[in-house]
Design a protein around this motif. Sequence first.
Motif, short mmCIF file in Angstrom:
data_model
loop_
_atom_site.label_atom_id
_atom_site.label_comp_id
_atom_site.label_asym_id
_atom_site.label_seq_id
_atom_site.Cartn_x
_atom_site.Cartn_y
_atom_site.Cartn_z
N PHE A 1 -11.72 1.67 3.09
CA PHE A 1 -10.25 1.43 3.52
C PHE A 1 -10.41 1.15 5.00
O PHE A 1 -11.38 1.46 5.48
CB PHE A 1 -9.43 2.92 3.42
N TYR B 1 -11.60 3.49 8.70
CA TYR B 1 -12.77 4.30 9.02
C TYR B 1 -13.83 3.77 9.89
O TYR B 1 -14.11 4.29 11.15
CB TYR B 1 -13.59 4.49 7.71
N SER C 1 0.73 12.03 10.01
CA SER C 1 0.06 11.11 9.11
C SER C 1 -1.25 11.24 8.85
O SER C 1 -2.08 11.98 9.77
CB SER C 1 0.25 9.70 9.40
N ALA C 2 -1.92 10.81 7.70
CA ALA C 2 -3.28 10.68 7.54
C ALA C 2 -4.10 9.84 8.52
O ALA C 2 -5.19 10.17 8.83
CB ALA C 2 -3.67 10.28 6.17
N THR C 3 -3.18 8.79 8.92
CA THR C 3 -3.73 7.92 9.99
C THR C 3 -4.22 8.60 11.23
O THR C 3 -5.31 8.54 11.93
CB THR C 3 -2.82 6.54 10.22
N ARG D 1 5.84 9.46 8.44
CA ARG D 1 4.50 9.61 9.31
C ARG D 1 4.31 11.03 9.38
O ARG D 1 4.18 11.93 10.08
CB ARG D 1 4.51 8.81 10.67
N SER E 1 2.49 10.85 2.35
CA SER E 1 2.96 9.39 2.16
C SER E 1 3.09 8.71 0.86
O SER E 1 3.89 8.25 0.43
CB SER E 1 2.15 8.46 2.92
N LYS E 2 2.02 9.08 0.05
CA LYS E 2 1.84 8.74 -1.14
C LYS E 2 2.59 9.61 -2.13
O LYS E 2 3.34 9.10 -3.05
CB LYS E 2 0.42 8.34 -1.60
N ASN F 1 -13.70 8.79 0.43
CA ASN F 1 -12.45 8.48 -0.01
C ASN F 1 -12.35 8.16 -1.87
O ASN F 1 -12.83 7.29 -2.10
CB ASN F 1 -11.92 6.87 0.25
N ASP G 1 -11.03 11.80 2.78
CA ASP G 1 -9.78 10.98 2.81
C ASP G 1 -9.28 11.29 1.43
O ASP G 1 -9.57 10.55 0.42
CB ASP G 1 -9.77 9.79 3.17
N VAL H 1 -6.00 11.24 0.02
CA VAL H 1 -4.74 11.04 0.29
C VAL H 1 -3.93 10.56 -1.13
O VAL H 1 -2.75 10.69 -1.44
CB VAL H 1 -4.06 9.91 1.18
N TYR H 2 -4.83 10.11 -1.97
CA TYR H 2 -4.51 9.73 -3.35
C TYR H 2 -4.78 10.81 -4.35
O TYR H 2 -4.76 10.43 -5.52
CB TYR H 2 -5.11 8.30 -3.90
N ARG I 1 -0.51 -1.02 3.96
CA ARG I 1 -1.97 -0.38 4.54
C ARG I 1 -3.11 -1.03 3.62
O ARG I 1 -2.95 -1.13 2.56
CB ARG I 1 -1.79 0.96 4.61
N GLY J 1 0.79 -1.10 -0.04
CA GLY J 1 0.01 0.06 -0.22
C GLY J 1 0.81 1.32 -0.03
O GLY J 1 0.53 2.16 0.40
N SER K 1 -1.98 13.50 2.95
CA SER K 1 -0.78 13.07 3.50
C SER K 1 0.26 13.19 2.66
O SER K 1 0.28 13.45 1.33
CB SER K 1 -1.11 11.53 4.00
N ASN L 1 -8.99 3.67 -2.06
CA ASN L 1 -8.52 2.41 -1.67
C ASN L 1 -9.28 1.57 -1.22
O ASN L 1 -10.06 1.94 -0.09
CB ASN L 1 -7.29 2.59 -0.81
C1 PLP Z 1 -7.11 5.69 1.59
C2 PLP Z 1 -5.93 5.86 2.38
N1 PLP Z 1 -6.05 6.86 3.48
C3 PLP Z 1 -5.22 6.94 4.66
C4 PLP Z 1 -4.19 6.07 4.44
C5 PLP Z 1 -3.15 6.30 5.55
O1 PLP Z 1 -1.86 7.11 4.93
P1 PLP Z 1 -0.79 7.78 6.24
O2 PLP Z 1 0.25 6.96 5.63
O3 PLP Z 1 -0.61 9.05 6.00
O4 PLP Z 1 -0.96 7.12 7.62
C6 PLP Z 1 -3.83 5.27 3.57
C7 PLP Z 1 -2.66 4.32 3.72
O5 PLP Z 1 -2.49 3.34 2.79
C8 PLP Z 1 -4.90 5.06 2.83
O6 PLP Z 1 -4.81 4.16 1.62
#
Ligand code: PLP
Length: 394
Positions: free
Chosen positions: A116, A119, A90-92, A232, A223-224, A162, A194, A196-197, A394, A31, A221, A166
Amino acid sequence: MVARRAREVQISGIRKMFEAAPPRSINLGLGEPDFDPPTAVIEALCEAVHHGQNHYGPSAGIPALRERLAERYRDREPATDRENVLVTGSATEGLMATALALYDPGDEVLVPNPGFVLYAPHARLAGAVPVAYSLPRERGFLPDLEELERLVTPRSRAIVVNSPSNPTGAVFPKEIVDRLVAFADRHDLTIVSDEVYEEIVYDVPAVSFWGRTDRAVVVNSFSKMLATTGWRIGYVVAPRPLAVEINKIHYHIMACPPTPAQVAVLAGLASDRATRKMVEEFRQRRELVVRTLAKIPGLSTVPPAGAFYVFPRFSWPASSAEVAGALLARGLITTPGDAFGSLGASHLRLSFAASRDDLRRGLAILAETGRELEGGAAPEATPGPAPRRRAPAR
Ligand SMILES: Cc1ncc(COP(=O)(O)O)c(C=O)c1O
């Protein structure tokens, strides 16, 4: 011995696959981008560490980064300023802090199915009740607004969305975004979006919820976008009064986001070249994967418009855990679709954040396993735990 919330919350189904993988398996369960962060970002991190930026910072993030992020969102809403932006670990963490700031015990939260893995558990950890809404593949994994009208009750507090998604890769068109905004308005719901993508799209840009309503909280985030999953670092963009409340929770979770990582991602925002290059590579791999999957009998695939996942449905006589287990026994890691909710049954999530060579070899294993399953072979059992390898997805 422990609180009920700890007993009841589960580690994501995605992680379990990694624990059971034989050594040298091909990993299409990842992920995270299989790239390094851009050189300028790595250098900025090293420089920050070497030059003493190793201390606590403001809870909501360093002002320069908040300001730069606000600027990025001004084309969606010209009044966006740094008070709307909260840098998170992080988004988490952003999603968790948002859930704790928004949901009261007994509130209902609409969450996507398939969706995802965070949630629903986040809603439960906040004492709320997740209520799944469908993203049926027959609709291209887009929500059915009529179903949402049936699910909403006076207890409904928020809807989590989202896009790009994902695990499905679906991207909501503007018309769906507008209809969701109208739905949230009608029922006085907060939209937790969300995104993040958002940078990883192939056909059309993603439509952000920011600037379309004053009831949206956007979670994002680095992250991606910058391939910095291990750092993080993410952020939340929210209406000001809500940003203040989320920041209080965020402070109690982590005091402040990591200072050197903030300096580094700020440098990363100066250019989107590395992200564009990464997306170009994902685009080529998407073509390869969709083309190859189309030739495998028993599979049907909706080509993903964003993110780096494909979510094919299979018609083989086995559950998604059994199919994923049979693939694992042959050295291919995938994610069973029902890890993302009941509508993920009979699906697999394959990530194309893997080299083209791994994709070719992995899809050959899938084709071969599919042939056996089509012929009525019982799926092989998942092997016992093997030594831990690369970080779980993830
Ligand atoms: C849809 C989605 N939201 C949030 C996250 C979490 O991202 P982060 O690495 O910023 O915690 C992910 C990670 O795979 C994701 O796929």
